[in-house]
Enzyme design. Structure first.
Site, PDB file in Angstrom:
ATOM      1  N   HIS A   1      -9.484  -2.885  -3.567  1.00 18.22           N
ATOM      2  CA  HIS A   1      -9.308  -2.029  -2.396  1.00 18.22           C
ATOM      3  C   HIS A   1      -7.855  -2.116  -1.940  1.00 18.22           C
ATOM      4  O   HIS A   1      -7.335  -3.218  -1.729  1.00 18.22           O
ATOM      5  CB  HIS A   1     -10.236  -2.459  -1.264  1.00 18.22           C
ATOM      6  CG  HIS A   1     -10.090  -1.634  -0.015  1.00 18.22           C
ATOM      7  ND1 HIS A   1     -10.524  -0.334   0.072  1.00 18.22           N
ATOM      8  CD2 HIS A   1      -9.521  -1.929   1.178  1.00 18.22           C
ATOM      9  CE1 HIS A   1     -10.255   0.143   1.276  1.00 18.22           C
ATOM     10  NE2 HIS A   1      -9.637  -0.807   1.962  1.00 18.22           N
TER      11      HIS A   1
ATOM     12  N   LYS B   1      -2.489   0.483   5.908  1.00 19.65           N
ATOM     13  CA  LYS B   1      -2.019   0.642   4.523  1.00 19.65           C
ATOM     14  C   LYS B   1      -1.708   2.107   4.207  1.00 19.65           C
ATOM     15  O   LYS B   1      -0.642   2.428   3.672  1.00 19.65           O
ATOM     16  CB  LYS B   1      -3.084   0.110   3.543  1.00 19.65           C
ATOM     17  CG  LYS B   1      -3.418  -1.354   3.718  1.00 19.65           C
ATOM     18  CD  LYS B   1      -4.383  -1.834   2.656  1.00 19.65           C
ATOM     19  CE  LYS B   1      -5.742  -1.154   2.750  1.00 19.65           C
ATOM     20  NZ  LYS B   1      -6.454  -1.471   4.005  1.00 19.65           N
TER      21      LYS B   1
ATOM     22  N   ASP C   1      -7.074   3.802  -1.637  1.00 24.21           N
ATOM     23  CA  ASP C   1      -8.409   3.262  -1.393  1.00 24.21           C
ATOM     24  C   ASP C   1      -8.938   2.399  -2.535  1.00 24.21           C
ATOM     25  O   ASP C   1      -8.874   1.183  -2.473  1.00 24.21           O
ATOM     26  CB  ASP C   1      -9.400   4.379  -1.062  1.00 24.21           C
ATOM     27  CG  ASP C   1     -10.668   3.820  -0.414  1.00 24.21           C
ATOM     28  OD1 ASP C   1     -10.625   2.682   0.086  1.00 24.21           O
ATOM     29  OD2 ASP C   1     -11.694   4.510  -0.408  1.00 24.21           O
TER      30      ASP C   1
ATOM     31  N   ARG D   1      10.367 -17.471   6.237  1.00 23.72           N
ATOM     32  CA  ARG D   1      11.569 -16.833   6.769  1.00 23.72           C
ATOM     33  C   ARG D   1      12.741 -16.896   5.797  1.00 23.72           C
ATOM     34  O   ARG D   1      13.774 -16.266   6.028  1.00 23.72           O
ATOM     35  CB  ARG D   1      11.961 -17.477   8.099  1.00 23.72           C
ATOM     36  CG  ARG D   1      10.857 -17.393   9.144  1.00 23.72           C
ATOM     37  CD  ARG D   1      11.272 -17.989  10.463  1.00 23.72           C
ATOM     38  NE  ARG D   1      12.365 -17.246  11.090  1.00 23.72           N
ATOM     39  CZ  ARG D   1      12.884 -17.550  12.274  1.00 23.72           C
ATOM     40  NH1 ARG D   1      12.408 -18.588  12.960  1.00 23.72           N
ATOM     41  NH2 ARG D   1      13.884 -16.847  12.776  1.00 23.72           N
TER      42      ARG D   1
END
Length: 329
Positions: A147, A168, A186, A253
């Site tokens: 998915h 998304k 999808d 980071r």
């Protein structure tokens, strides 16, 4: 192995074009077209025709080139049908004649009696072998469905994943608007090709270039943005995991420690990108794609930055700056 049985008829029905076309047609043994092809390899049956059946790979597709066909002509002149009958006692998927070569009448008749399909192609033996091996690599590749949304950004195939409603499709739509391409939305079907390449495409090719945007509905990307905004398939080279911002979680980071996710036995780089109001996700993903291209070219920005900081510390400049700042108070 393929998820379902791949038959000789399926091989004939493949819609291939250009450098992938096999140019196959059935010239005899049509009743055997439902035979399954279970092994993605080829065999040249010259030794078997001469009577040597030890280690005969009868479960493979049998390819007849000029040498094998010339030997069939020799058997025909000698009226030696026993060798041909012995050959067809082995259950093989099919026999394919290259160069548009024709089997002898004896061979054709016994093939019909044995329900063994005879196919013919205009390609040379070498070219046909190269092409059909590519076809087999695709048909027999391990596969699964995921998915997400698959897009191509600056030539990098990026799989956008995350829970439903995280954004998304909206992010992918903005990327398309910025000139990048949609592969599928999808439900994504991925296949492992050559043991180390993950290819992705829409599980349903009819609707793969459509997108569902909440509040807007279903849109057709190729109709709205043109055929230049879509691709049929693309290698998955990076996974971007979109997730809601969690203030308690420590996000990377520096980027010095690369995370991976295993897809069909292949490790694919993963980036976790937190979603919060005000973050421009398309620009972040574009930067991630360009950074991934640099890594593929041998340059790692995070590692280079880390090495430069270490060199700066080793030269003593860091201590000088620190002491200088301390004296200023």
């Amino acid at each position: 192995m393929a998820d379902k049985k791949f038959t000789v008829l399926d091989l004939l029905d493949l819609e291939l074009s250009g450098h992938d076309a096999l140019d196959l047609k059935c010239i005899a043994g049509r009743r055997g077209l439902p035979r399954a092809i279970t092994v993605p390899e080829l065999n040249r049956p010259g030794l078997a025709l001469s009577g040597f059946y030890e280690s005969f790979a009868s479960n493979r597709v049998q390819v007849f080139g000029r040498g094998e066909t010339a030997y069939l002509q020799k058997l025909h002149k000698e009226k030696n049908t026993d060798s041909i009958r012995n050959f067809f006692r082995s259950q093989m998927p099919c026999c394919i004649f290259t160069y548009n070569l024709e089997p002898t009448e004896d061979f054709r008749r016994i093939a019909e009696e044995s329900y063994c399909p005879l196919l013919q192609t205009s390609l040379t033996s070498t070219e046909f072998s190269n092409r059909i091996i590519r076809v087999f690599a695709n048909q027999f590749a391990p596969r699964q469905t995921l998915h997400g949304v698959l897009v191509e950004v600056y030539g990098i195939g990026i799989l956008l994943s995350g829970h439903s409603g995280v954004g998304k499709s909206e992010t992918a739509l903005e990327l398309v608007e910025r000139g990048h391409r949609l592969v599928a939305d999808d439900i994504i079907e991925i296949r492992c090709v050559n043991g180390n390449i993950i290819l992705g495409r829409g599980a349903n090719t009819v609707i793969s270039h459509h997108m569902e945007i909440r509040g807007l509905g279903i849109i057709n990307i190729s109709q709205l943005y043109g055929v230049g905004a879509i691709r049929d398939q693309k290698e998955v080279q990076l996974i971007v995991q979109l997730e809601d911002w969690n203030s308690a979680k420590a996000y990377d980071r520096l980027g010095t420690e690369q995370k991976y996710k295993e897809l069909l036995g292949v490790k694919v780089p993963v980036l976790e990108i937190p979603v919060r109001p005000g973050r421009n996700l398309p620009i972040i993903i574009e930067a991630a794609a360009m950074n991934e291209r640099l890594k593929n070219m041998g340059y790692n920005s995070a590692k280079d930055f880390n090495q430069n900081v270490l060199k700066w510390i080793e030269t003593g400049e860091a201590q000088t700056v620190y002491n200088g700042n301390d004296d200023s108070y």
